[in-house]
Design a protein around this motif. Structure first.
Motif, PDB file in Angstrom:
ATOM      1  N   PRO A 118       0.804  -1.227   0.000  1.00 20.80           N
ATOM      2  CA  PRO A 118       0.000   0.000   0.000  1.00 20.80           C
ATOM      3  C   PRO A 118       0.834   1.273   0.000  1.00 20.80           C
ATOM      4  N   LEU A 119       2.020   1.206   0.562  1.00 17.99           N
ATOM      5  CA  LEU A 119       2.821   2.408   0.759  1.00 17.99           C
ATOM      6  C   LEU A 119       3.312   3.029  -0.546  1.00 17.99           C
ATOM      7  N   PHE A 120       3.980   2.271  -1.359  1.00 24.66           N
ATOM      8  CA  PHE A 120       4.607   2.817  -2.561  1.00 24.66           C
ATOM      9  C   PHE A 120       3.605   3.282  -3.618  1.00 24.66           C
ATOM     10  N   PRO A 121       2.589   2.479  -3.961  1.00 28.76           N
ATOM     11  CA  PRO A 121       1.621   2.958  -4.951  1.00 28.76           C
ATOM     12  C   PRO A 121       0.844   4.190  -4.483  1.00 28.76           C
ATOM     13  N   LEU A 165      10.832   7.910  -8.321  1.00 29.16           N
ATOM     14  CA  LEU A 165      12.010   7.356  -7.648  1.00 29.16           C
ATOM     15  C   LEU A 165      11.623   6.507  -6.438  1.00 29.16           C
ATOM     16  N   PHE A 166      10.626   6.940  -5.701  1.00 25.09           N
ATOM     17  CA  PHE A 166      10.172   6.197  -4.527  1.00 25.09           C
ATOM     18  C   PHE A 166       9.662   4.817  -4.930  1.00 25.09           C
ATOM     19  N   ASN A 167       8.910   4.733  -6.004  1.00 25.82           N
ATOM     20  CA  ASN A 167       8.416   3.442  -6.468  1.00 25.82           C
ATOM     21  C   ASN A 167       9.518   2.584  -7.060  1.00 25.82           C
ATOM     22  N   ILE A 168      10.503   3.192  -7.677  1.00 25.56           N
ATOM     23  CA  ILE A 168      11.642   2.425  -8.179  1.00 25.56           C
ATOM     24  C   ILE A 168      12.417   1.836  -7.003  1.00 25.56           C
ATOM     25  N   ILE A 169      12.567   2.603  -5.939  1.00 29.81           N
ATOM     26  CA  ILE A 169      13.229   2.093  -4.736  1.00 29.81           C
ATOM     27  C   ILE A 169      12.413   0.945  -4.137  1.00 29.81           C
ATOM     28  N   GLY A 170      11.087   1.083  -4.132  1.00 33.29           N
ATOM     29  CA  GLY A 170      10.235  -0.003  -3.661  1.00 33.29           C
ATOM     30  C   GLY A 170      10.425  -1.267  -4.482  1.00 33.29           C
ATOM     31  N   SER A 171      10.554  -1.098  -5.771  1.00 32.15           N
ATOM     32  CA  SER A 171      10.801  -2.236  -6.644  1.00 32.15           C
ATOM     33  C   SER A 171      12.176  -2.848  -6.371  1.00 32.15           C
ATOM     34  N   PHE A 172      13.149  -2.010  -6.127  1.00 37.63           N
ATOM     35  CA  PHE A 172      14.501  -2.487  -5.852  1.00 37.63           C
ATOM     36  C   PHE A 172      14.558  -3.254  -4.531  1.00 37.63           C
ATOM     37  N   LEU A 173      13.899  -2.737  -3.512  1.00 29.84           N
ATOM     38  CA  LEU A 173      13.942  -3.376  -2.198  1.00 29.84           C
ATOM     39  C   LEU A 173      13.168  -4.687  -2.155  1.00 29.84           C
ATOM     40  N   SER A 174      12.029  -4.732  -2.841  1.00 32.96           N
ATOM     41  CA  SER A 174      11.171  -5.917  -2.765  1.00 32.96           C
ATOM     42  C   SER A 174      11.375  -6.888  -3.926  1.00 32.96           C
ATOM     43  N   HIS A 175      12.145  -6.499  -4.922  1.00 33.37           N
ATOM     44  CA  HIS A 175      12.346  -7.296  -6.139  1.00 33.37           C
ATOM     45  C   HIS A 175      11.023  -7.553  -6.850  1.00 33.37           C
ATOM     46  N   PHE A 234       5.690  -2.368  -8.617  1.00 32.74           N
ATOM     47  CA  PHE A 234       5.850  -0.960  -8.263  1.00 32.74           C
ATOM     48  C   PHE A 234       6.359  -0.115  -9.435  1.00 32.74           C
ATOM     49  N   LEU A 235       6.937  -0.771 -10.427  1.00 33.55           N
ATOM     50  CA  LEU A 235       7.405  -0.043 -11.605  1.00 33.55           C
ATOM     51  C   LEU A 235       6.247   0.528 -12.419  1.00 33.55           C
ATOM     52  N   ILE A 236       5.054  -0.038 -12.264  1.00 31.93           N
ATOM     53  CA  ILE A 236       3.881   0.505 -12.956  1.00 31.93           C
ATOM     54  C   ILE A 236       3.608   1.928 -12.475  1.00 31.93           C
ATOM     55  N   PHE A 237       3.688   2.137 -11.172  1.00 30.87           N
ATOM     56  CA  PHE A 237       3.429   3.455 -10.609  1.00 30.87           C
ATOM     57  C   PHE A 237       4.585   4.416 -10.889  1.00 30.87           C
ATOM     58  N   ALA A 238       5.786   3.874 -10.942  1.00 27.00           N
ATOM     59  CA  ALA A 238       6.929   4.698 -11.333  1.00 27.00           C
ATOM     60  C   ALA A 238       6.772   5.133 -12.788  1.00 27.00           C
TER      61      ALA A 238
END
Length: 150
Positions: free
Chosen positions: A48-51, A101-111, A115-119
């Motif tokens: 819920p946080l990143f999107p 950038l925040f969503n890209i970081i979310g994607s990086f942390l969670s693999h 989250f890249l959709i929202f980025a």
């Protein structure tokens, strides 16, 4: 004033390039372990946080840009109007970049590539926000002598 438009276009290019390159590096580093999972149970702490943050920055960008443009006095000089437009543009673009950038970081942390959709949504809005002479003229409602200086 032509240099101000070129400056804005260079700032825009730098912001877009930064988001794009960071996304490419993230995808490259996680290419072996990347999954796409939109299930809230498996991505519980992040889902819920990143999107939501991405969508908040998207709406915040639109809101602040419109709000700052509305505050520009129509009777001031074109130079002052353009300076106010620059401020509104930079603030709006910073919101969009932060969400991406925040969503890209979310994607990086969670693999998780979900989250890249929202980025991507924030990046598309940022890319479409490119300042042009026509956008500047229509947004600021500039008249003949001032439009020729652009």
């Amino acid at each position: 004033m032509n240099t101000k438009l070129k400056t804005l276009q260079m700032i825009h290019l730098a912001l877009c390039a930064g988001v794009f390159l960071f996304a490419l590096i993230t995808i490259f580093l996680n290419r072996e372990t990347m999954v796409f999972d939109a299930n809230p149970q498996t991505t519980s702490p992040y889902n819920p946080l990143f999107p939501i943050f991405g969508l908040i920055t998207l709406t915040g960008s639109i809101f602040f840009f419109r709000n700052l443009i509305a505050k520009i006095d129509k009777t001031t000089t074109a130079d002052t109007k353009i300076n106010m437009y620059q401020s509104a543009f930079i603030i709006s673009s910073a919101f969009l970049e932060a969400g991406a950038l925040f969503n890209i970081i979310g994607s990086f942390l969670s693999h998780n590539s979900f989250f890249l959709i929202f980025a991507l949504a924030n990046f598309v809005f940022l890319a479409l926000k490119r300042p042009t002479k026509d956008k500047l003229i229509s947004t600021l409602q500039l008249q003949y002598p001032d439009t020729e200086a652009l």
